[in-house]
Write a protein that holds these residues in place. Sequence first.
Motif, PDB file in Angstrom:
ATOM      1  N   THR A 152      15.327  36.600  23.870  1.00 38.07           N
ATOM      2  CA  THR A 152      16.266  35.672  24.487  1.00 38.07           C
ATOM      3  C   THR A 152      17.611  35.719  23.741  1.00 38.07           C
ATOM      4  N   ILE A 153      18.597  35.022  24.268  1.00 42.17           N
ATOM      5  CA  ILE A 153      19.917  35.049  23.631  1.00 42.17           C
ATOM      6  C   ILE A 153      19.861  34.571  22.177  1.00 42.17           C
ATOM      7  N   PRO A 154      19.184  33.454  21.849  1.00 42.89           N
ATOM      8  CA  PRO A 154      19.158  33.058  20.437  1.00 42.89           C
ATOM      9  C   PRO A 154      18.515  34.111  19.528  1.00 42.89           C
ATOM     10  N   ALA A 155      17.491  34.796  20.010  1.00 41.05           N
ATOM     11  CA  ALA A 155      16.857  35.832  19.192  1.00 41.05           C
ATOM     12  C   ALA A 155      17.784  37.026  19.015  1.00 41.05           C
ATOM     13  N   LEU A 156      18.465  37.432  20.079  1.00 41.28           N
ATOM     14  CA  LEU A 156      19.407  38.550  19.986  1.00 41.28           C
ATOM     15  C   LEU A 156      20.586  38.197  19.080  1.00 41.28           C
ATOM     16  N   ALA A 157      20.985  36.923  19.096  1.00 42.94           N
ATOM     17  CA  ALA A 157      22.141  36.485  18.316  1.00 42.94           C
ATOM     18  C   ALA A 157      21.791  36.102  16.883  1.00 42.94           C
ATOM     19  N   ALA A 158      20.525  36.191  16.505  1.00 42.18           N
ATOM     20  CA  ALA A 158      20.122  35.979  15.118  1.00 42.18           C
ATOM     21  C   ALA A 158      20.286  37.309  14.385  1.00 42.18           C
ATOM     22  N   THR A 159      21.518  37.635  14.041  1.00 41.29           N
ATOM     23  CA  THR A 159      21.835  38.978  13.568  1.00 41.29           C
ATOM     24  C   THR A 159      23.106  38.954  12.732  1.00 41.29           C
ATOM     25  N   ASN A 160      23.279  40.008  11.942  1.00 39.67           N
ATOM     26  CA  ASN A 160      24.510  40.161  11.170  1.00 39.67           C
ATOM     27  C   ASN A 160      25.635  40.783  11.990  1.00 39.67           C
TER      28      ASN A 160
END
Length: 206
Positions: A152-160
């Motif tokens: 999902t978007i939050p998982a994809l956006a948990a990134t450097n």
Amino acid sequence: MADITIIESADPRAIADWLADRLAGAKAGAITVPGGSTPFPILAALIESGRIEWAGWQVWPNDDRIVPEDHEASNTGKIRALLEPEGAHVRALAQDAAPPHFALTWLGMGPDGHIASLFPNTDPQIDDQQPVRRLTPDPLPTHAPFDRITLTIPALAATNAVVFTLGGAADKRAVFEAARAGDNDLPIARLLRAADARGIPVTVFT
């Protein structure tokens, strides 16, 4: 909008060099990578470079079709076949998975503005409480008419950092630029808003 760098007309080797520059300093971590046809020549060039010690890395697909891994439509199967011989640990998506914080989120994008398997009809939310969802695109793509599992978007956006490879498609570039300008509310636009809110740099290979 997010801190966005556009890189024009890069070939797979140039993109592989950029990825190696981004990842080579770390001995371990996790990345998420797209399926489809675009990433595999880039991954092959990255392997050929010999600059990444894959043994310390987890590799997660952004999404997958709900098919066995030996099916030709399986992203996970293709990624596993390419990277596990190099020592990487490839993680198949499951609805109860707990994705890590990624060193890098590498995404493609469809001409309809979808990312991973977050198609416009799925109405993906920036604040989704689930990191992984099973869903059905509508309409089903004719080349891959399967239910999907996706970060999902939050998982994809948990990134450097986020990187997009658009494969030289003018229609995709136009959709991306409209999302960047705030002229649409497609999944790509929502991901860019999430990246902006988190201060995540975005690099786009057109």
